[in-house]
Design a protein around this motif. Structure first.
Motif, mmCIF file in Angstrom:
data_model
loop_
_atom_site.group_PDB
_atom_site.id
_atom_site.type_symbol
_atom_site.label_atom_id
_atom_site.label_comp_id
_atom_site.label_asym_id
_atom_site.label_seq_id
_atom_site.Cartn_x
_atom_site.Cartn_y
_atom_site.Cartn_z
ATOM 1 N N HIS A 146 0.840 -1.209 0.000
ATOM 2 C CA HIS A 146 0.000 0.000 0.000
ATOM 3 C C HIS A 146 0.873 1.258 0.000
ATOM 4 O O HIS A 146 0.507 2.274 -0.569
ATOM 5 C CB HIS A 146 -0.886 0.036 1.246
ATOM 6 N N VAL B 112 -4.455 -2.281 -3.282
ATOM 7 C CA VAL B 112 -5.718 -1.585 -2.979
ATOM 8 C C VAL B 112 -6.568 -2.488 -2.086
ATOM 9 O O VAL B 112 -6.356 -3.706 -2.043
ATOM 10 C CB VAL B 112 -6.567 -1.259 -4.241
ATOM 11 N N ASP B 113 -7.505 -1.888 -1.380
ATOM 12 C CA ASP B 113 -8.503 -2.652 -0.634
ATOM 13 C C ASP B 113 -9.858 -2.368 -1.259
ATOM 14 O O ASP B 113 -10.226 -1.204 -1.448
ATOM 15 C CB ASP B 113 -8.509 -2.240 0.842
ATOM 16 N N ASP C 198 -6.872 -11.738 3.999
ATOM 17 C CA ASP C 198 -7.128 -10.303 3.960
ATOM 18 C C ASP C 198 -8.035 -10.100 2.743
ATOM 19 O O ASP C 198 -7.572 -9.780 1.652
ATOM 20 C CB ASP C 198 -5.776 -9.569 3.817
HETATM 21 ZN ZN LIG Z 1 -4.692 -3.968 1.823
#
Ligand SMILES: [Zn+2]
Length: 171
Positions: free
Chosen positions: A90, A96-97, A134
């Motif tokens: 990041h 990216v999330d 995640d």
């Molecule tokens: Zn992330």
């Protein structure tokens, strides 16, 4: 954590004003950004509503996050072990999330499966495939490592983020 005169634990002060997450895809490595946009388009085509909640993480935001449970708190406790953004992709515009625009992190399993499939189709790495899952996390793929080595901050300090992007073929 400080101890007061009676020997009790003193609460940490309230957090400072939030340094919000940067969602600007324009700050990502060019080839990674293009791949992320194709992932988002594919998810929308399949009927999902994806939303990018974090793109490039600034040193200021990482410092703000690192303070929780250490210098201040609002009940959430420690949220990150990384004192700087150097040890996450990041911090380099290479991750990216993505969550569901309507249900955020509570998205149904189909949403995460579709995100993983679309990311893999683009040669990207999905955090849902990791041992420490995640789910919203998507990052640039090979030849990039899963986490930055000491070479990454060195390259960035010498040649900016572009130098890191070139090293992993993301320009
Ligand atoms: Zn992330």
């Amino acid at each position: 954590m400080e101890v007061d005169e009676e020997g009790g634990l003193m609460a940490l002060p309230k957090p400072p004003r939030e340094i919000s997450a940067d969602r600007d895809l324009a700050k990502l490595a060019p080839r990674f950004r293009a791949a992320v946009e194709r992932v988002l388009a594919e998810m929308r085509r399949a009927g999902f509503q994806p939303a990018v909640v974090e793109a490039l993480r600034t040193p200021e935001r990482q410092e703000y996050l690192f303070g929780f449970g250490r210098s201040y708190d609002d009940g959430r406790g420690v949220v990150t072990q990384a004192s700087t953004a150097d040890w996450s992709w990041h911090g380099y515009g290479l991750a990216v999330d993505i969550v569901c625009a309507k249900r955020a992190w509570d998205a149904p399993p189909e949403f995460w499966r579709a995100l993983g499939a679309a990311a893999r189709d683009e040669g990207l790495v999905w955090g849902g495939d990791w041992k420490m899952r995640d789910l919203p996390h998507v990052q640039w793929g090979a030849p990039m490592r899963q986490a930055p080595s000491a070479r990454a901050p060195k390259l960035r300090d010498e040649g900016g983020l572009e130098a890191v992007w070139r090293a992993v073929g993301a320009v």
